[in-house]
Design a protein around this motif. Structure first.
Motif, PDB file in Angstrom:
ATOM      1  N   SER A 280       0.820  -1.196   0.000  1.00 27.35           N
ATOM      2  CA  SER A 280       0.000   0.000   0.000  1.00 27.35           C
ATOM      3  C   SER A 280       0.854   1.245   0.000  1.00 27.35           C
ATOM      4  O   SER A 280       2.006   1.239   0.401  1.00 27.35           O
ATOM      5  CB  SER A 280      -0.928   0.015   1.219  1.00 27.35           C
TER       6      SER A 280
ATOM      7  N   ALA B 172      -5.828   5.207  -0.736  1.00 23.83           N
ATOM      8  CA  ALA B 172      -5.616   4.327  -1.882  1.00 23.83           C
ATOM      9  C   ALA B 172      -4.471   3.372  -1.602  1.00 23.83           C
ATOM     10  O   ALA B 172      -3.583   3.654  -0.793  1.00 23.83           O
ATOM     11  CB  ALA B 172      -5.319   5.149  -3.130  1.00 23.83           C
TER      12      ALA B 172
ATOM     13  N   TRP C 158      -1.776   0.371  -3.772  1.00 22.23           N
ATOM     14  CA  TRP C 158      -1.287   0.022  -5.101  1.00 22.23           C
ATOM     15  C   TRP C 158      -0.528  -1.284  -5.026  1.00 22.23           C
ATOM     16  O   TRP C 158      -0.061  -1.691  -3.970  1.00 22.23           O
ATOM     17  CB  TRP C 158      -0.380   1.130  -5.657  1.00 22.23           C
TER      18      TRP C 158
ATOM     19  N   GLN D   9      -5.409   0.708 -13.797  1.00 22.36           N
ATOM     20  CA  GLN D   9      -4.057   0.203 -14.033  1.00 22.36           C
ATOM     21  C   GLN D   9      -3.275   1.234 -14.825  1.00 22.36           C
ATOM     22  O   GLN D   9      -3.787   1.793 -15.808  1.00 22.36           O
ATOM     23  CB  GLN D   9      -4.092  -1.127 -14.786  1.00 22.36           C
TER      24      GLN D   9
ATOM     25  N   ARG E 105     -15.867   0.720  -5.227  1.00 23.51           N
ATOM     26  CA  ARG E 105     -14.415   0.882  -5.254  1.00 23.51           C
ATOM     27  C   ARG E 105     -13.985   1.273  -6.654  1.00 23.51           C
ATOM     28  O   ARG E 105     -14.479   0.745  -7.654  1.00 23.51           O
ATOM     29  CB  ARG E 105     -13.719  -0.418  -4.858  1.00 23.51           C
TER      30      ARG E 105
ATOM     31  N   ALA F  10      -1.431  -1.354 -10.343  1.00 23.97           N
ATOM     32  CA  ALA F  10      -2.859  -1.163 -10.099  1.00 23.97           C
ATOM     33  C   ALA F  10      -3.029  -0.241  -8.899  1.00 23.97           C
ATOM     34  O   ALA F  10      -2.465  -0.492  -7.830  1.00 23.97           O
ATOM     35  CB  ALA F  10      -3.544  -2.500  -9.838  1.00 23.97           C
ATOM     36  N   VAL F  11      -3.779   0.825  -9.084  1.00 21.77           N
ATOM     37  CA  VAL F  11      -4.109   1.754  -8.010  1.00 21.77           C
ATOM     38  C   VAL F  11      -5.590   1.595  -7.717  1.00 21.77           C
ATOM     39  O   VAL F  11      -6.412   1.576  -8.637  1.00 21.77           O
ATOM     40  CB  VAL F  11      -3.808   3.212  -8.411  1.00 21.77           C
ATOM     41  N   ARG F  12      -5.942   1.470  -6.433  1.00 16.83           N
ATOM     42  CA  ARG F  12      -7.363   1.289  -6.107  1.00 16.83           C
ATOM     43  C   ARG F  12      -7.696   1.927  -4.763  1.00 16.83           C
ATOM     44  O   ARG F  12      -6.840   2.037  -3.877  1.00 16.83           O
ATOM     45  CB  ARG F  12      -7.727  -0.195  -6.083  1.00 16.83           C
ATOM     46  N   THR F  13      -8.936   2.321  -4.645  1.00 17.82           N
ATOM     47  CA  THR F  13      -9.442   2.820  -3.374  1.00 17.82           C
ATOM     48  C   THR F  13      -9.985   1.653  -2.560  1.00 17.82           C
ATOM     49  O   THR F  13     -10.104   0.532  -3.059  1.00 17.82           O
ATOM     50  CB  THR F  13     -10.572   3.834  -3.571  1.00 17.82           C
ATOM     51  N   SER F  14     -10.324   1.921  -1.323  1.00 16.97           N
ATOM     52  CA  SER F  14     -11.086   0.956  -0.540  1.00 16.97           C
ATOM     53  C   SER F  14     -12.550   1.049  -0.961  1.00 16.97           C
ATOM     54  O   SER F  14     -12.972   2.009  -1.618  1.00 16.97           O
ATOM     55  CB  SER F  14     -10.949   1.272   0.950  1.00 16.97           C
TER      56      SER F  14
ATOM     57  N   GLY G   7     -10.148   3.617 -16.159  1.00 19.99           N
ATOM     58  CA  GLY G   7     -10.574   3.329 -14.799  1.00 19.99           C
ATOM     59  C   GLY G   7     -11.819   2.457 -14.744  1.00 19.99           C
ATOM     60  O   GLY G   7     -12.642   2.456 -15.666  1.00 19.99           O
TER      61      GLY G   7
ATOM     62  N   SER H 242     -10.757   1.679  -9.370  1.00 21.80           N
ATOM     63  CA  SER H 242      -9.410   1.168  -9.623  1.00 21.80           C
ATOM     64  C   SER H 242      -8.981   1.533 -11.029  1.00 21.80           C
ATOM     65  O   SER H 242      -9.810   1.764 -11.918  1.00 21.80           O
ATOM     66  CB  SER H 242      -9.352  -0.354  -9.429  1.00 21.80           C
TER      67      SER H 242
END
Length: 250
Positions: free
Chosen positions: A2, A119, A121, A98, A94, A130-134, A84, A96
């Protein structure tokens, strides 16, 4: 693995060496006098107080630029205009995306943090990240506006502001010298491609749609005038971005 919005990394494994030192490029959500934090998540567009400032050609330059507006959750529609993805789970959602370069991770994490979203990754195949939120209820309105079942599609009133374009460019914008810029699309989001092109044209950025066999899917923004318009809308380059990766004002 993270990476927090403030640039803190997990102790177990540091970020790759190619990551620049993260810095905060965006302001935290502020408060207007007598009001709540400007962190809306609806797709109803920006709130306008009085007429926007325009140039002689009638283009809306100041109001819609990234530098002229506070960050809001609704800006994240810019990531959905590109590659996205948003998914729902119960009453939460959520987001996300790439990306193909490490600097993009830092920029996006900072942008998400400025909107009150933590966020994480992780590296993926092909030297991508990959970047993502909760999962969060804050993103539920965005998911409701863009998802038809599991299919991503822009809402009918979708438009592109400077901050939305800035996020799209940070995630998937690629310069194509000498006078072109590619804004990449989601490979599986064919229903989005045409309406996104309409939104680009409405923003003064009419582009050419490139199919998968032409180096896309992406919209090619060509010509010095349109690139100047793009630079004007997205604002200055984030500190983490390479010098040649961001459009510049002439």
């Amino acid at each position: 693995m993270s990476l927090s919005g403030l640039g803190d990394t997990g102790k177990a494994q540091p970020p790759p060496a190619l990551f620049p030192a993260p810095e905060s490029d965006t302001p935290t959500p502020g408060r207007r006098r007598g009001g709540a934090p400007q962190n809306r998540s609806s797709e109803d567009g920006p709130v306008q107080n009085g007429p926007p400032q325009t140039d002689d050609a009638g283009r809306q330059l100041v109001f819609f630029s990234a530098d002229a507006a506070e960050p809001t959750v609704a800006d994240l529609a810019g990531l959905l205009a590109g590659p996205g993805e948003v998914v729902r789970m119960g009453g939460t959602a959520r987001l996300s995306v790439q990306v193909d370069a490490a600097w993009r991770v830092h920029v996006l994490v900072a942008e998400l943090a400025s909107r009150g979203l933590a966020a994480s990754w992780e590296p993926t195949e092909g030297a991508r990240h990959a970047v993502r939120t909760s999962y969060t209820r804050v993103l539920k309105p965005l998911a409701a506006a863009w998802l038809h079942g599991t299919t991503k599609r822009p809402p009918a009133a979708f438009h592109l502001t400077g901050r939305r374009l800035r996020l799209w460019l940070a995630a998937a914008g690629t310069p194509e010298p000498p006078d072109c810029f590619l804004l990449r699309l989601g490979a599986e989001d064919k229903e989005c491609w045409e309406p996104i092109g309409v939104a680009l044209a409405s923003a003064g950025l009419a582009g050419t749609l490139l199919g998968p066999g032409e180096g896309g899917p992406a919209y090619r923004i060509a010509g010095r005038r349109r690139l100047a318009r793009l630079a004007e809308l997205v604002g200055g380059a984030p500190s983490a971005a390479p010098a040649d990766a961001w459009p510049t004002r002439p």
